[in-house]
Design a protein around this motif. Structure first.
Motif, PDB file in Angstrom:
ATOM      1  N   UNK A 280       0.866  -1.347  -0.033  1.00  0.00           N
ATOM      2  CA  UNK A 280       0.168  -0.097   0.150  1.00  0.00           C
ATOM      3  C   UNK A 280       0.948   1.258   0.088  1.00  0.00           C
ATOM      4  N   UNK A 281       0.262   2.304  -0.463  1.00  0.00           N
ATOM      5  CA  UNK A 281       1.106   3.592  -0.277  1.00  0.00           C
ATOM      6  C   UNK A 281       0.678   4.628   0.814  1.00  0.00           C
ATOM      7  N   UNK A 282      -0.200   4.078   1.756  1.00  0.00           N
ATOM      8  CA  UNK A 282      -0.552   4.822   2.810  1.00  0.00           C
ATOM      9  C   UNK A 282      -1.443   4.126   3.953  1.00  0.00           C
ATOM     10  N   UNK A 283      -1.538   4.903   5.014  1.00  0.00           N
ATOM     11  CA  UNK A 283      -2.392   4.080   6.012  1.00  0.00           C
ATOM     12  C   UNK A 283      -3.994   4.003   5.796  1.00  0.00           C
ATOM     13  N   UNK A 284      -4.508   2.770   5.865  1.00  0.00           N
ATOM     14  CA  UNK A 284      -6.033   2.806   5.700  1.00  0.00           C
ATOM     15  C   UNK A 284      -6.500   1.348   6.165  1.00  0.00           C
ATOM     16  N   UNK A 285      -7.880   1.203   6.419  1.00  0.00           N
ATOM     17  CA  UNK A 285      -7.989  -0.208   6.611  1.00  0.00           C
ATOM     18  C   UNK A 285      -8.591  -0.661   5.514  1.00  0.00           C
ATOM     19  N   UNK A 286      -8.278  -1.955   5.015  1.00  0.00           N
ATOM     20  CA  UNK A 286      -9.109  -2.776   3.851  1.00  0.00           C
ATOM     21  C   UNK A 286      -9.843  -3.709   4.685  1.00  0.00           C
ATOM     22  N   UNK A 287     -11.005  -3.728   4.540  1.00  0.00           N
ATOM     23  CA  UNK A 287     -12.265  -4.727   5.162  1.00  0.00           C
ATOM     24  C   UNK A 287     -12.956  -5.294   3.866  1.00  0.00           C
ATOM     25  N   UNK A 288     -12.653  -6.724   4.070  1.00  0.00           N
ATOM     26  CA  UNK A 288     -13.344  -7.596   3.107  1.00  0.00           C
ATOM     27  C   UNK A 288     -14.260  -8.436   3.541  1.00  0.00           C
ATOM     28  N   UNK A 289     -15.224  -8.880   2.886  1.00  0.00           N
ATOM     29  CA  UNK A 289     -16.413  -9.923   3.252  1.00  0.00           C
ATOM     30  C   UNK A 289     -16.433 -11.096   2.192  1.00  0.00           C
ATOM     31  N   UNK A 290     -16.315 -12.264   2.558  1.00  0.00           N
ATOM     32  CA  UNK A 290     -16.395 -13.489   1.597  1.00  0.00           C
ATOM     33  C   UNK A 290     -17.311 -14.188   2.077  1.00  0.00           C
ATOM     34  N   UNK A 291     -18.290 -14.570   1.390  1.00  0.00           N
ATOM     35  CA  UNK A 291     -19.562 -15.559   1.732  1.00  0.00           C
ATOM     36  C   UNK A 291     -19.451 -16.744   0.797  1.00  0.00           C
ATOM     37  N   UNK A 292     -18.971 -17.804   1.222  1.00  0.00           N
ATOM     38  CA  UNK A 292     -18.733 -19.032   0.382  1.00  0.00           C
ATOM     39  C   UNK A 292     -18.148 -18.730  -0.826  1.00  0.00           C
ATOM     40  N   UNK A 293     -16.841 -18.125  -0.743  1.00  0.00           N
ATOM     41  CA  UNK A 293     -15.882 -17.375  -1.725  1.00  0.00           C
ATOM     42  C   UNK A 293     -16.606 -16.464  -2.691  1.00  0.00           C
ATOM     43  N   UNK A 294     -17.895 -16.056  -2.407  1.00  0.00           N
ATOM     44  CA  UNK A 294     -18.365 -14.790  -3.170  1.00  0.00           C
ATOM     45  C   UNK A 294     -17.848 -13.739  -2.518  1.00  0.00           C
ATOM     46  N   UNK A 295     -17.002 -12.790  -3.288  1.00  0.00           N
ATOM     47  CA  UNK A 295     -16.482 -11.565  -2.675  1.00  0.00           C
ATOM     48  C   UNK A 295     -17.540 -10.411  -2.876  1.00  0.00           C
ATOM     49  N   UNK A 296     -17.891  -9.921  -1.698  1.00  0.00           N
ATOM     50  CA  UNK A 296     -19.205  -8.919  -1.775  1.00  0.00           C
ATOM     51  C   UNK A 296     -18.749  -7.707  -1.065  1.00  0.00           C
ATOM     52  N   UNK A 297     -19.875  -6.942  -1.134  1.00  0.00           N
ATOM     53  CA  UNK A 297     -19.711  -5.625  -0.762  1.00  0.00           C
ATOM     54  C   UNK A 297     -19.666  -5.749   0.879  1.00  0.00           C
ATOM     55  N   UNK A 298     -18.872  -5.399   1.812  1.00  0.00           N
ATOM     56  CA  UNK A 298     -18.924  -5.603   3.089  1.00  0.00           C
ATOM     57  C   UNK A 298     -19.982  -4.607   3.894  1.00  0.00           C
ATOM     58  N   UNK A 299     -20.243  -3.442   3.394  1.00  0.00           N
ATOM     59  CA  UNK A 299     -21.112  -2.321   3.656  1.00  0.00           C
ATOM     60  C   UNK A 299     -22.491  -2.784   3.743  1.00  0.00           C
ATOM     61  N   UNK A 300     -22.755  -3.531   2.754  1.00  0.00           N
ATOM     62  CA  UNK A 300     -24.255  -4.301   2.879  1.00  0.00           C
ATOM     63  C   UNK A 300     -24.518  -5.382   3.626  1.00  0.00           C
ATOM     64  N   UNK A 301     -23.700  -5.878   4.322  1.00  0.00           N
ATOM     65  CA  UNK A 301     -23.897  -6.788   5.495  1.00  0.00           C
ATOM     66  C   UNK A 301     -24.279  -5.822   6.627  1.00  0.00           C
TER      67      UNK A 301
END
Length: 306
Positions: A280-301
């Protein structure tokens, strides 16, 4: 695990919730759609279309008691998460992978009645292309072309993550609604962004980024078991939490990790601090959500019960 026990914890029921490949879609029907399945069971979808990286919700209900309803969640099938409000009615949310091709599919649900008789019903669902931006970046060569040693490490990390996501804990580990991983934050960005680095197309960004100062506390989005807490080549200091039934959240680029693999956490427990580790080039949080291998938008959960 016994069905009775699963019912006691208001489980994810098993539906065989499959989006099988079909022809390209015509203009999708707007609003809810429903179908009578011929057995006194009605299948209803909240909408006939879903976007890449997002959910499609439905439910089935009828006169017959559904005493044995199961959910099959796996790739290449899209996962189906269901909650049992009463045995004659069940809700189901199917999450569409970020890169599932746009087109028309059959959403198939299967269940067993009280007498063990199997039922199957389906409705057409249109997967729409997500409106994701494209970003062109010029970065140092190592970000695009790792040396052989770095490449080997990255491949080992990938195998490790695959082994984690291949494992489905057959019980609910979360309690209530999911929450944001940073206090006072309500939105993030970059999910699905297509990045072109030094003219070379990369995989779409599968997580949500939250700009934050280094050292900002990071919290677990829900209760579960920590299954990974270590430094990875691309994502730096990384924590992965298993919430049960194939649901995993990932927290990357941390400056500090405050948990270890095998720990049990509750929602809003502090698990680390924002940093800039990894590629990365700077501080931030990367937040991921995986549901049975499906990569989906974590905000929606956060906006709905899984």
């Amino acid at each position: 695990m016994e069905i009775a026990k699963l019912n006691r914890v208001i489980l994810l029921l098993i539906f065989a919730c499959l989006l099988t490949a079909g022809v390209h879609a015509k203009q999708p029907v707007q609003g809810p759609v429903k179908k009578t399945c011929g057995t006194g069971i009605v299948l209803k979808l909240s909408a006939a279309a879903a976007s890449q990286g997002g959910p499609a919700s439905g439910r089935n209900f009828g006169r017959e008691t559904l005493s044995r309803t199961f959910c099959r969640m796996g790739w290449p099938a899209d996962p189906c998460l269901a909650r049992n409000s009463r045995l004659s009615q069940a809700s189901c949310t199917s999450w569409v992978d970020l890169e599932k091709p746009a087109g028309r599919y059959e959403w198939k649900l299967s269940w067993s009645g009280a007498d063990g008789k199997p039922f199957t019903c389906s409705l057409p669902v249109t997967v729409r292309a997500g409106k994701f931006p494209t970003e062109h970046l010029t970065v140092e060569k190592q970000f695009v072309q790792p040396d052989p040693e770095q490449q080997k490490r990255a491949e080992e990390d990938q195998k490790k993550m695959k082994a984690i996501y291949d494992t489905v804990t057959p019980e609910v580990l979360w309690k209530g609604k999911f929450v944001m991983p940073l206090k006072g934050v309500t939105t993030g960005g970059n999910f699905g962004r297509r990045r072109i680095l030094n003219g070379e197309a990369r995989s779409p960004h599968a997580g949500v980024d939250f700009p934050a100062a280094a050292g900002t506390p990071v919290y677990a989005a829900q209760s579960g078991n920590v299954v990974l807490a270590e430094n990875l080549y691309y994502s730096g200091n990384t924590v992965v939490i298993d919430h049960g039934f194939g649901i995993y959240t990932l927290y990357a680029h941390l400056s500090e990790i405050e948990v270890k693999a095998g720990d049990t956490v509750d929602a809003s427990d502090e698990i680390g601090k924002v940093g800039a580790t990894g590629r990365v080039t700077g501080p931030h949080l990367h937040w991921g959500l995986t549901i049975e291998h499906a990569r989906v938008n974590a905000l929606q959960i956060v906006q709905r019960q899984p």
